[in-house]
Design an enzyme around this catalytic site. Structure first.
Site, short mmCIF file in Angstrom:
data_model
loop_
_atom_site.label_atom_id
_atom_site.label_comp_id
_atom_site.label_asym_id
_atom_site.label_seq_id
_atom_site.Cartn_x
_atom_site.Cartn_y
_atom_site.Cartn_z
N PRO A 169 -3.63 1.01 18.79
CG PRO A 169 -5.52 -0.25 18.31
CD PRO A 169 -4.82 0.45 19.43
CG HIS B 118 -2.16 -0.75 1.08
ND1 HIS B 118 -3.29 -0.51 1.82
CD2 HIS B 118 -2.48 -1.76 0.24
CE1 HIS B 118 -4.25 -1.35 1.44
NE2 HIS B 118 -3.78 -2.12 0.50
CE1 TYR C 209 -0.89 4.04 9.44
CE2 TYR C 209 0.11 3.09 7.47
CZ TYR C 209 -0.91 3.10 8.41
OH TYR C 209 -1.92 2.16 8.36
CE1 TYR D 58 -5.47 4.05 11.19
CE2 TYR D 58 -4.95 4.22 8.85
CZ TYR D 58 -4.73 3.65 10.09
OH TYR D 58 -3.76 2.68 10.23
CE LYS E 237 4.50 3.51 13.05
NZ LYS E 237 4.25 2.66 11.90
P1 FAD Z 1 2.34 -11.16 21.82
O1 FAD Z 1 1.81 -11.22 20.44
O2 FAD Z 1 1.43 -10.79 22.92
O3 FAD Z 1 3.00 -12.58 22.13
C1 FAD Z 1 3.42 -12.95 23.43
C2 FAD Z 1 3.31 -14.45 23.58
O4 FAD Z 1 3.76 -14.82 24.87
C3 FAD Z 1 1.89 -14.95 23.46
O5 FAD Z 1 1.80 -15.97 22.49
C4 FAD Z 1 1.53 -15.44 24.86
O6 FAD Z 1 0.65 -16.54 24.84
C5 FAD Z 1 2.90 -15.79 25.40
N1 FAD Z 1 2.97 -15.74 26.88
C6 FAD Z 1 2.38 -14.85 27.71
N2 FAD Z 1 2.68 -15.12 28.99
C7 FAD Z 1 3.49 -16.20 28.97
C8 FAD Z 1 4.12 -16.96 29.98
N3 FAD Z 1 3.96 -16.64 31.29
N4 FAD Z 1 4.87 -18.01 29.62
C9 FAD Z 1 5.03 -18.35 28.31
N5 FAD Z 1 4.44 -17.67 27.30
C10 FAD Z 1 3.67 -16.60 27.63
N6 FAD Z 1 0.43 -3.84 15.64
C11 FAD Z 1 0.87 -3.37 14.43
O7 FAD Z 1 2.08 -3.25 14.24
N7 FAD Z 1 0.00 -3.03 13.42
C12 FAD Z 1 -1.33 -3.17 13.56
O8 FAD Z 1 -2.06 -2.93 12.60
C13 FAD Z 1 -1.83 -3.63 14.84
N8 FAD Z 1 -3.15 -3.80 15.04
C14 FAD Z 1 -3.59 -4.34 16.21
C15 FAD Z 1 -4.94 -4.51 16.37
C16 FAD Z 1 -5.43 -5.05 17.56
C17 FAD Z 1 -6.91 -5.20 17.71
C18 FAD Z 1 -4.51 -5.46 18.61
C19 FAD Z 1 -5.03 -6.07 19.89
C20 FAD Z 1 -3.17 -5.29 18.44
C21 FAD Z 1 -2.67 -4.72 17.27
N9 FAD Z 1 -1.32 -4.54 17.06
C22 FAD Z 1 -0.89 -4.00 15.87
C23 FAD Z 1 -0.35 -4.87 18.12
C24 FAD Z 1 0.34 -6.24 17.90
O9 FAD Z 1 -0.62 -7.24 17.74
C25 FAD Z 1 1.27 -6.56 19.08
O10 FAD Z 1 2.11 -5.47 19.29
C26 FAD Z 1 2.12 -7.82 18.82
O11 FAD Z 1 1.34 -8.98 18.94
C27 FAD Z 1 3.29 -7.93 19.80
O12 FAD Z 1 3.97 -9.14 19.63
P2 FAD Z 1 4.71 -9.85 20.83
O13 FAD Z 1 5.28 -11.13 20.28
O14 FAD Z 1 5.63 -8.89 21.48
O15 FAD Z 1 3.58 -10.16 21.91
C1 PHB Z 2 -5.72 -3.98 11.08
O1 PHB Z 2 -5.85 -4.25 9.87
O2 PHB Z 2 -6.02 -4.79 11.96
C2 PHB Z 2 -5.22 -2.65 11.47
C3 PHB Z 2 -4.75 -1.78 10.49
C4 PHB Z 2 -4.29 -0.52 10.84
C5 PHB Z 2 -4.31 -0.13 12.16
C6 PHB Z 2 -4.77 -1.00 13.15
C7 PHB Z 2 -5.23 -2.26 12.81
O3 PHB Z 2 -3.88 1.11 12.49
#
Ligand code: FAD
Ligand code: PHB
Length: 389
Positions: free
Chosen positions: A292, A72, A384, A200, A296
């Site tokens: 979100p 995009h 972005y 947005y 990021k």
């Molecule tokens: P997580 O994905 O939370 O992974 C952590 C892992 O650790 C999990 O699998 C969990 O089960 C495990 N865990 C937890 N506790 C323990 C324990 N005690 N022992 C062993 N394992 C454990 N980010 C973007 O960049 N762009 C987006 O468009 C975006 N949109 C989003 C939309 C929504 C609705 C949400 C909720 C989030 C969004 N995010 C977005 C954020 C993104 O999803 C997170 O920042 C990302 O998942 C972080 O990855 P992580 O591996 O650090 O943590």
């Molecule tokens: C998504 O597609 O889930 C999404 C996209 C952009 C955002 C947040 C979530 O800023």
């Protein structure tokens, strides 16, 4: 058991770190609390920055993304029905990739399987020990057995609710937090996306976001009060509210259908400093959360992984701990930039219960500035599409 780097958490940051380290000849063990199916059923991020895309390729996990991901080079912003486009390519020469976190995680699991990496899914009671000594270890339960894992370094990649950050004594941590008075209700539906590019949309009824996963899978969100529960929202109620917040010409072409996933995520800005204690290094949501709105969160997890990986490779190849000593400051510098951007996008686009006429004028003026000023568009596009790692 013994390994070089024990990784707590098998989400995107844990799996990517494990994959990159394994490819550099550094041994890892990943401990994930949930089953693989559970991790892969979480619907989350959708937008990958250029740096994220590059690192996934470098990790040998980018082949399917390069075929199925959708580049995009712009997005749309709307204010009470009036819409304009930010052209990322024109403003800063970069773009983003639409490719779901679910797919990224699947590709990382596949890549880890292909190189025979060690991942314990459904590892319970994970506990960190002797973290501030040169001989840390982790204990956990898997199946009916208790295990002890000795290691050189522990990577805390276990998300916001994980055990790693909590293992750092509270007196040594400084936490910075803003909790927003609303959440995002999101649905996934097998319908053609209402727009090729993300919209947005700010409106007096609240914020809405039209996103997508592929040409037959839409991801849509509306801002809701924190008190709302998913059960309060029928599909019909969601579609009605979503339509009412979109510009009329977009709403007129919205195709609706049954939701295949529906969830509410609260919005929060959070940073825990420092991102290191002794032999423990935090990555991703374990150390910080962004709302979100700026897309990021996943991308910040990936830049942390990049910094930590570089530091660990330096340590194992040269014996120097300079990279590890600098990790927290280096990662936090980029984290705070993304915090600022996510907070400003959130403030510009949402309805706040406490806002009055002045705040509303500020939102209008911010959006007008983006429309009018090339410099403002460039700043937004640079943030972005992702600041350099
Ligand atoms: P997580 O994905 O939370 O992974 C952590 C892992 O650790 C999990 O699998 C969990 O089960 C495990 N865990 C937890 N506790 C323990 C324990 N005690 N022992 C062993 N394992 C454990 N980010 C973007 O960049 N762009 C987006 O468009 C975006 N949109 C989003 C939309 C929504 C609705 C949400 C909720 C989030 C969004 N995010 C977005 C954020 C993104 O999803 C997170 O920042 C990302 O998942 C972080 O990855 P992580 O591996 O650090 O943590
Ligand atoms: C998504 O597609 O889930 C999404 C996209 C952009 C955002 C947040 C979530 O800023």
């Amino acid at each position: 058991m013994r390994t070089q780097v024990a990784i707590i958490g098998g989400g995107p940051s844990g799996l990517l770190l494990s994959q990159l380290l394994n490819r550099a000849g550094i041994a890892t063990v990943v401990l994930e609390r949930r089953s693989r199916d559970y991790v892969l059923s979480r619907i989350r991020a959708g937008i990958l920055e250029t740096g994220t895309v590059d690192l996934l390729r470098e990790a040998g996990a980018g082949a399917r993304m390069d075929v199925e991901g959708i580049p995009h080079d712009g997005c749309l912003l709307a204010d009470n029905g009036e819409m304009f486009r930010i052209d990322f390519a024109a403003a800063c020469g970069r773009k983003v990739m639409v490719y779901g976190q679910t797919e990224v995680t699947q590709d990382l699991y596949d890549a880890q399987d292909a190189i025979g990496a060690t991942i314990f899914n459904e590892a319970s009671d994970v506990a960190l020990h002797d973290v501030d000594s040169d001989t840390p270890h982790v204990t956990f339960r898997h199946g009916s057995k208790d295990h002890r894992l000795d290691c050189d370094v522990i990577a805390g990649c276990d998300g916001f609710h994980g055990v790693s950050r909590q293992s750092i004594p509270a007196a040594l941590r400084q936490e910075f937090e803003r909790i927003y008075p609303f959440g995002w209700l999101g649905i996934l539906s097998r319908t053609p996306p209402v727009s090729d590019e993300l919209i947005y949309a700010r409106s007096d009824r609240g914020f809405a976001l039209a996103s997508l996963r592929n040409p037959m899978l839409s991801r849509y969100y509306v801002q809701v009060p924190l008190t709302d529960r998913v059960e309060d929202w029928s599909d019909e109620a969601f579609w009605d509210e979503f339509r009412a917040r979109l510009p009329a010409e977009v709403a007129a072409r919205l195709v609706t259908g049954p939701s295949i996933e529906k969830s509410i995520a609260p919005l929060r800005s959070f940073v825990s400093e420092p991102m290191r204690w002794g032999r423990l290094f935090l990555c991703g949501d374990a150390a910080h959360i962004v709302p979100p709105t700026g897309a990021k969160g996943l991308n910040l997890a990936v830049s942390d992984v990049h910094y930590l990986c570089e530091a660990l490779i330096q340590r194992y190849r040269t014996g120097s701990e300079a990279g590890l000593d600098g990790y927290s400051a280096r990662a936090l510098a980029r984290v705070w930039q993304a915090m600022r951007f996510s907070w400003s996008m959130t403030t510009m686009m949402h309805s706040f219960p406490e806002h009055g006429g002045f705040d509303r004028r500020m939102q209008q003026t911010e959006l007008a500035l983006l429309q009018r000023s090339e410099a403002a568009r460039r700043l937004m596009a640079e943030n972005y599409t992702g600041l350099p790692f």
